[in-house]
Motif scaffolding. Sequence first.
Motif, short mmCIF file in Angstrom:
data_model
loop_
_atom_site.label_atom_id
_atom_site.label_comp_id
_atom_site.label_asym_id
_atom_site.label_seq_id
_atom_site.Cartn_x
_atom_site.Cartn_y
_atom_site.Cartn_z
N ASP A 180 -31.00 -35.15 3.13
CA ASP A 180 -31.65 -35.43 4.52
C ASP A 180 -30.37 -35.35 5.67
OD1 ASP A 180 -34.23 -35.96 3.95
OD2 ASP A 180 -34.07 -38.22 4.07
N GLN A 181 -29.53 -34.68 5.43
CA GLN A 181 -28.40 -34.52 6.51
C GLN A 181 -28.71 -33.68 7.38
OE1 GLN A 181 -24.69 -33.30 5.01
NE2 GLN A 181 -23.59 -33.50 7.00
N ARG A 182 -28.61 -34.21 8.72
CA ARG A 182 -29.11 -33.59 10.05
C ARG A 182 -28.21 -32.69 10.72
NH1 ARG A 182 -32.94 -36.71 7.65
NH2 ARG A 182 -34.73 -37.40 9.16
N ASN A 183 -28.71 -31.72 11.15
CA ASN A 183 -27.74 -30.80 12.13
C ASN A 183 -26.93 -31.58 13.12
OD1 ASN A 183 -26.87 -28.23 13.05
ND2 ASN A 183 -28.34 -28.29 15.14
N ARG A 217 -28.40 -43.20 12.87
CA ARG A 217 -27.48 -41.88 12.83
C ARG A 217 -26.16 -42.51 12.55
NH1 ARG A 217 -23.40 -40.28 16.55
NH2 ARG A 217 -23.00 -38.01 16.73
N THR A 226 -24.45 -33.23 12.21
CA THR A 226 -23.54 -34.54 11.54
C THR A 226 -22.20 -34.08 11.05
OG1 THR A 226 -24.91 -34.30 9.65
CG2 THR A 226 -25.85 -35.87 11.27
#
Length: 283
Positions: free
Chosen positions: A40-43, A247, A45
Amino acid sequence: MRWLAVAALLVLALLAPARHQAAVAAPPGAPNVLVIVTDDQRNGTMLAMPKTLSWLRSGGAEFRQAYVTTPSCCPSRASIFSGRYIHNHGVRQQRLGGNLDHRSTIQRHLKDSGYFTAMAGKLLNQWNLGTRPPFFDRYAVANGGYNNVTWGVDGAVRQLQGYTTTIIGDKAIEYLNAFEAADDARPWFTYLATFAPHLPRTPEPQYAGTTFAPWAGNPAVNENVADKPQYVRWRPTATDAAIQRVRTEQLRTLKSVDDMVDRVLRHLQTRGELDNTLVLYTS
């Protein structure tokens, strides 16, 4: 340190002839392969991971226009292993991991090509911890969580004390050392899949108070979803405070992933393995 896109690596593996006989010797100089997958790592981060960025940007390549075709956990993991779209590998939902044909996976093809194989972390959703992941010589598999969770480890199911990201790094180094002791000339494939930064986003104590600059947002956040499917439309909009909190919690868990990546790559460098290792980082 040499680099290759995940998609290209999977295509190369899947183009290899299917073999049903015993593993053959890998060609001389065949590279080791290390794949690191977060959850689930977001752009945007990676700012929380300066050590990882330093490693990856030094002689590496960043794929800024790469897209996940199906951003859903188990289907996407099956695509990483198989190099196939979900309508081809059949894992269309989280609970359908059993549909994956493990005979058509990167670990199978590399094992058949003479590689040692190992994995640590998450395999597929709701994996039976008493079942050995096919085509992995060594393994430590769990289904999520951050502290003192239950694992399937090389044939035994037991609780391991400690933070899961650290345990994944421990197992990586343990397995790499074992492969080197068994046959230093033989290449290996190692797959590390962290639970961070997925819910419940529990940080290690040393990062529990870490702060970050506020997120500026993007147009996809709180957009009008009237034209979207029902499973998107029912979700309420999020407040800015809630967005910033989530976040921050995600980034705190990624600090530990940064430590793990740095530790594993330093270990490879010290052992003289890094120059002949393909390192791939994705989510």
